[in-house]
Each structure stands twice: as structure tokens, then as C-alpha cells.
Write a protein that holds these residues in place. Structure first.
Motif, PDB file in Angstrom:
ATOM      1  N   LEU A 205      43.321  46.804  38.677  1.00 56.15           N
ATOM      2  CA  LEU A 205      42.485  45.999  39.577  1.00 56.15           C
ATOM      3  C   LEU A 205      41.260  45.468  38.841  1.00 56.15           C
ATOM      4  O   LEU A 205      40.887  44.297  38.991  1.00 56.15           O
ATOM      5  CB  LEU A 205      42.068  46.856  40.775  1.00 56.15           C
ATOM      6  CG  LEU A 205      41.389  46.146  41.951  1.00 56.15           C
ATOM      7  CD1 LEU A 205      42.293  45.069  42.516  1.00 56.15           C
ATOM      8  CD2 LEU A 205      41.017  47.163  43.031  1.00 56.15           C
ATOM      9  N   ALA A 209      40.426  41.499  38.040  1.00 60.96           N
ATOM     10  CA  ALA A 209      39.145  40.901  38.437  1.00 60.96           C
ATOM     11  C   ALA A 209      38.410  40.323  37.230  1.00 60.96           C
ATOM     12  O   ALA A 209      37.747  39.280  37.324  1.00 60.96           O
ATOM     13  CB  ALA A 209      38.287  41.955  39.128  1.00 60.96           C
ATOM     14  N   TYR A 212      39.248  36.593  36.267  1.00 58.85           N
ATOM     15  CA  TYR A 212      39.199  35.649  37.390  1.00 58.85           C
ATOM     16  C   TYR A 212      39.092  34.194  36.942  1.00 58.85           C
ATOM     17  O   TYR A 212      39.555  33.277  37.637  1.00 58.85           O
ATOM     18  CB  TYR A 212      38.030  36.000  38.328  1.00 58.85           C
ATOM     19  CG  TYR A 212      36.645  35.680  37.795  1.00 58.85           C
ATOM     20  CD1 TYR A 212      36.068  34.435  38.012  1.00 58.85           C
ATOM     21  CD2 TYR A 212      35.909  36.625  37.095  1.00 58.85           C
ATOM     22  CE1 TYR A 212      34.788  34.143  37.535  1.00 58.85           C
ATOM     23  CE2 TYR A 212      34.658  36.351  36.622  1.00 58.85           C
ATOM     24  CZ  TYR A 212      34.090  35.108  36.841  1.00 58.85           C
ATOM     25  OH  TYR A 212      32.829  34.832  36.362  1.00 58.85           O
ATOM     26  N   VAL A 223      39.718  36.454  45.258  1.00 63.24           N
ATOM     27  CA  VAL A 223      39.001  37.659  45.697  1.00 63.24           C
ATOM     28  C   VAL A 223      39.717  38.296  46.882  1.00 63.24           C
ATOM     29  O   VAL A 223      39.824  39.529  46.970  1.00 63.24           O
ATOM     30  CB  VAL A 223      37.539  37.321  46.052  1.00 63.24           C
ATOM     31  CG1 VAL A 223      36.851  38.529  46.709  1.00 63.24           C
ATOM     32  CG2 VAL A 223      36.765  36.905  44.796  1.00 63.24           C
ATOM     33  N   LEU A 226      42.494  40.373  45.661  1.00 64.49           N
ATOM     34  CA  LEU A 226      41.987  41.611  45.060  1.00 64.49           C
ATOM     35  C   LEU A 226      41.610  42.629  46.133  1.00 64.49           C
ATOM     36  O   LEU A 226      41.884  43.827  45.995  1.00 64.49           O
ATOM     37  CB  LEU A 226      40.767  41.313  44.183  1.00 64.49           C
ATOM     38  CG  LEU A 226      41.010  40.500  42.902  1.00 64.49           C
ATOM     39  CD1 LEU A 226      39.683  40.246  42.187  1.00 64.49           C
ATOM     40  CD2 LEU A 226      41.971  41.223  41.971  1.00 64.49           C
ATOM     41  N   VAL A 227      40.976  42.150  47.212  1.00 60.23           N
ATOM     42  CA  VAL A 227      40.555  43.045  48.292  1.00 60.23           C
ATOM     43  C   VAL A 227      41.769  43.687  48.965  1.00 60.23           C
ATOM     44  O   VAL A 227      41.755  44.879  49.306  1.00 60.23           O
ATOM     45  CB  VAL A 227      39.691  42.282  49.314  1.00 60.23           C
ATOM     46  CG1 VAL A 227      39.447  43.145  50.554  1.00 60.23           C
ATOM     47  CG2 VAL A 227      38.364  41.864  48.695  1.00 60.23           C
ATOM     48  N   GLN A 230      42.995  46.334  46.702  1.00 61.98           N
ATOM     49  CA  GLN A 230      42.066  47.463  46.758  1.00 61.98           C
ATOM     50  C   GLN A 230      42.294  48.292  48.020  1.00 61.98           C
ATOM     51  O   GLN A 230      42.287  49.528  47.973  1.00 61.98           O
ATOM     52  CB  GLN A 230      40.623  46.943  46.731  1.00 61.98           C
ATOM     53  CG  GLN A 230      39.557  48.044  46.748  1.00 61.98           C
ATOM     54  CD  GLN A 230      38.171  47.457  46.903  1.00 61.98           C
ATOM     55  OE1 GLN A 230      37.928  46.662  47.814  1.00 61.98           O
ATOM     56  NE2 GLN A 230      37.264  47.822  46.010  1.00 61.98           N
ATOM     57  N   ILE A 265      36.510  46.024  42.008  1.00 63.38           N
ATOM     58  CA  ILE A 265      36.422  44.560  41.990  1.00 63.38           C
ATOM     59  C   ILE A 265      35.079  44.084  41.441  1.00 63.38           C
ATOM     60  O   ILE A 265      35.055  43.237  40.527  1.00 63.38           O
ATOM     61  CB  ILE A 265      36.684  43.983  43.400  1.00 63.38           C
ATOM     62  CG1 ILE A 265      38.102  44.348  43.854  1.00 63.38           C
ATOM     63  CG2 ILE A 265      36.510  42.468  43.398  1.00 63.38           C
ATOM     64  CD1 ILE A 265      38.417  43.931  45.282  1.00 63.38           C
TER      65      ILE A 265
END
Length: 356
Positions: A205, A209, A212, A223, A226-227, A230, A265
Motif C-alpha cells: 500500500l 501510494a 501516485y 486515493v 488506496l482507501v 486500506q 497512505i
């Protein structure tokens, strides 16, 4: 004057007519003597009984429940390998009935205690020799009949039921104790594997990030992806904690993993931001994250990245600030090394030019 004399009253005893009492002092003395003799006899009998009871107690106290067996000796006849085994013996027939009645229950209790200790030692050794709980149970199943046979040969045949009960009780305790240890060990092993998987997921992760700038998605979409990743990682870890509990994870381990997941992140984005930046630009980013102070050396697009970093860092923003300081320090060292190298090259060129 006429004097009246009261006659002495006579006692009346209801007894057959014609029977005359011949009670005399001699008869009373004989009765007293008989009572004394009876009292002494009772006292002597009681004392003799107590002595026999004590003989029975002493007999048991001095009787050994084990005998030593010499298995090996040195050339001089001195024993080098000695083992002991239970020694069941019948009551001494020369003891009185009272002594035997006293000794019998005491002797049975003494043999029972010795037998219990012997069973306990054997089962403990079997546990040490067993690879796991299943192997232990298999060895116990083989041990019980052979042990009963051995005790029978030694004269303890009347203790068979006690052996069966004692072995069953102790072996069950050991079995469940071993099984519990194995379960705990299995939980710990699974938790360690899960812990490594979580840390690997967090590293991926962070790496994503960090990269990016090379994504084909818009920054916001990137993003969001990524969230989601996560959130999945956090859910997996929470499931592990729920399943394995504090047996698999310590409180510190749980806290550290949650921190790694929640800051993955922003840490990755900060590393991506620092690429190609000077130490000053990284320090300015740290200042903006701390107090919102802007500077012309940072572009609007970079501020957008810093805003996301600050938002996702949340209550852990101090950790991100520390990470920014670390990255700035690393960049300063790189810049210094480069400056030194450039200076060396320039000096070398100057020397070469002088020689030419």
C-alpha cells in the motif's frame, strides 16, 4: 417425774422369712478389694491395648515401600546403576491382633500414596517422551495394562482399581494441558503468519501510494482506490484479532499494526511527494502540514497532495511530520554529497587544465 424414753427405730428389709443377714465388715472389705482389682485390670488392659496400637503404628512407620535393585556394578562390586521398585509385603503375622488391626489401614494408605507417586512420575516421563497429545494418549493406553501387570507381580494386585483410576485421572489432566498448549502454539503460529501478511500488505500500500505520480487515474480516484485497499487490510487484521485474541497478538502488536495500516497512505504519498524535491521543499511541506503555512516554492498540485496527506494522517499527523523531517534530512545529506562530488570534479578539471 415420769421420764419417757423413745425407743430406737429398727430398719425393715423386705426379704424372705427365715433368711438372716450375715453382712459383716469382712465381706465389705472383700468387695472393695475386688473393685480395686477390677479397676487395675481395666487400667492394665487399656495400657496394653495402647501399646499394641503403638506397635502397629511403629511397624508401618518403619516399613519401606520400596526396595533398591542394583542393575550394574563396578569391578569392585560397588553399585553404579541402581533403580527402585515398589515392594508390597503382607502384614507381619507375629503382630498381635490389635497391632494388625491398627497397622492394616495405615499400611494400605502408605502403599496407596507410594503407588500414586509412582504413577505420577511414570506419566510425567511419558509426557516428556511424547511428541504431542495424540502420541501421549497412545503411550498411556499401552502403559496402563503393562503397569497393572507389573504391580501384580510385585504383590500389589489389590490396588488394580486405584491404578486404573489414578492413571485415567492424571493422564486426562496431562492430555488436556498438552492439547491446550498445542492449540495456543497453533494460534501463535497462525497469528505470526497473519502478522507477516498484514505487514506485506501495508508495504504494498505504501509503495502504491509512493508511485501516485505515475498513475493513469486522477489523483482523487487513485486515493479512493488506496482507501478501499486500506479498509480491506484493516478488516482482515481486525478479523485476525477477533479470532486469535491476545493469545496470538500482544496489545503492543495490535496497536503497532493499526498504526501502520492507518498511516500507510499518507506515508506513501509523502515519499512520492519528496521525490525530486529539495530538502527545503520537503521542510516547507512539513511546515504546511504542521500549521498550514504556504510558500511559493510549492505548487498548487503539490498542496493538493499535502492536503490529502494531512487529512488521512488525522490524529497521527505528528508521525507524518517526523517522517517529513527524516526525508528532509536524508535529502540534505544527498545534496551535500552531490555538492562535495561536484566540487571534487571541478577541482579535478581545474588541475587538468593547469597541467594542459
Amino acid at each position: 417425774m415420769v421420764e419417757f424414753v423413745r425407743a430406737k427405730q429398727s430398719s425393715f428389709i423386705n426379704k424372705p422369712i427365715g433368711v438372716v443377714s450375715v453382712d459383716t465388715g469382712a465381706i465389705q472389705a472383700a468387695k472393695v478389694q475386688s473393685d480395686v482389682f477390677n479397676s487395675l485390670a481395666t487400667m492394665y488392659f487399656k495400657d496394653a491395648t495402647e501399646q499394641e496400637i503403638q506397635k502397629g503404628k511403629d511397624y508401618v512407620a518403619n516399613l519401606s515401600t520400596r526396595k533398591m535393585i542394583v542393575e550394574e556394578s563396578d569391578p569392585n562390586g560397588n553399585p553404579t546403576v541402581v533403580r527402585s521398585e515398589l515392594n508390597f509385603r503382607p502384614l507381619d503375622a507375629s503382630l498381635s491382633k490389635i497391632a494388625q488391626q491398627t497397622a492394616k489401614p495405615l499400611l494400605e494408605k502408605k502403599y496407596a500414596l507410594a503407588l500414586s507417586n509412582d504413577i505420577s512420575k511414570n506419566i510425567e516421563q511419558i509426557r516428556l517422551d511424547s511428541t504431542d497429545s495424540q502420541d501421549f494418549q497412545s503411550k498411556i493406553n499401552n502403559f496402563m495394562p503393562s503397569y497393572i501387570e507389573e504391580i501384580n507381580k510385585l504383590g500389589g494386585g489389590n490396588f488394580t482399581s486405584q491404578i486404573q483410576e489414578g492413571v485415567a485421572k492424571l493422564s486426562t489432566q496431562h492430555y488436556f494441558d498438552m492439547a491446550l498448549d498445542e492449540k495456543k502454539l497453533n494460534i501463535v503460529n497462525q497469528a505470526q503468519i497473519g502478522d507477516q501478511a498484514i505487514k506485506s500488505s501495508v508495504q504494498e500500500l505504501v509503495a502504491e501510494a509512493t508511485n501516485y505520480k505515475n498513475s493513469e487515474l486522477s489523483f482523487d480516484e487513485f486515493v479512493n482506490q488506496l482507501v478501499k485497499q486500506q479498509t480491506e487490510t484493516k478488516g482482515v487484521f481486525d478479523g485476525m484479532v477477533s479470532e486469535f485474541g491476545l493469545t496470538g497478538f500482544s496489545k503492543n502488536n495490535i496497536s503497532n499494526n493499526n498504526l501502520l495500516i492507518s498511516t500507510a497512505i499518507p506515508r506513501g504519498l509523502l515519499k512520492g511527494y519528496s521525490k525530486g524535491k529539495t530538502s527545503l521543499q520537503i521542510e516547507l511541506a512539513e511546515r504546511y502540514i504542521s500549521n498550514g503555512q504556504k510558500d511559493a516554492d510549492i505548487s498548487p498540485d503539490d498542496y493538493k497532495v499535502l492536503d490529502v496527506i494531512k487529512k488521512l494522517a488525522g490524529k497521527n499527523v505528528s508521525l507524518i511530520k517526523a517522517e517529513a523531517n527524516k526525508l528532509a534530512g536524508t535529502q540534505r545529506q544527498v545534496q551535500s554529497d552531490r555538492a562535495v562530488e561536484e566540487s571534487r570534479k571541478n577541482k579535478k578539471l581545474e588541475e587538468d587544465e593547469v597541467k594542459i
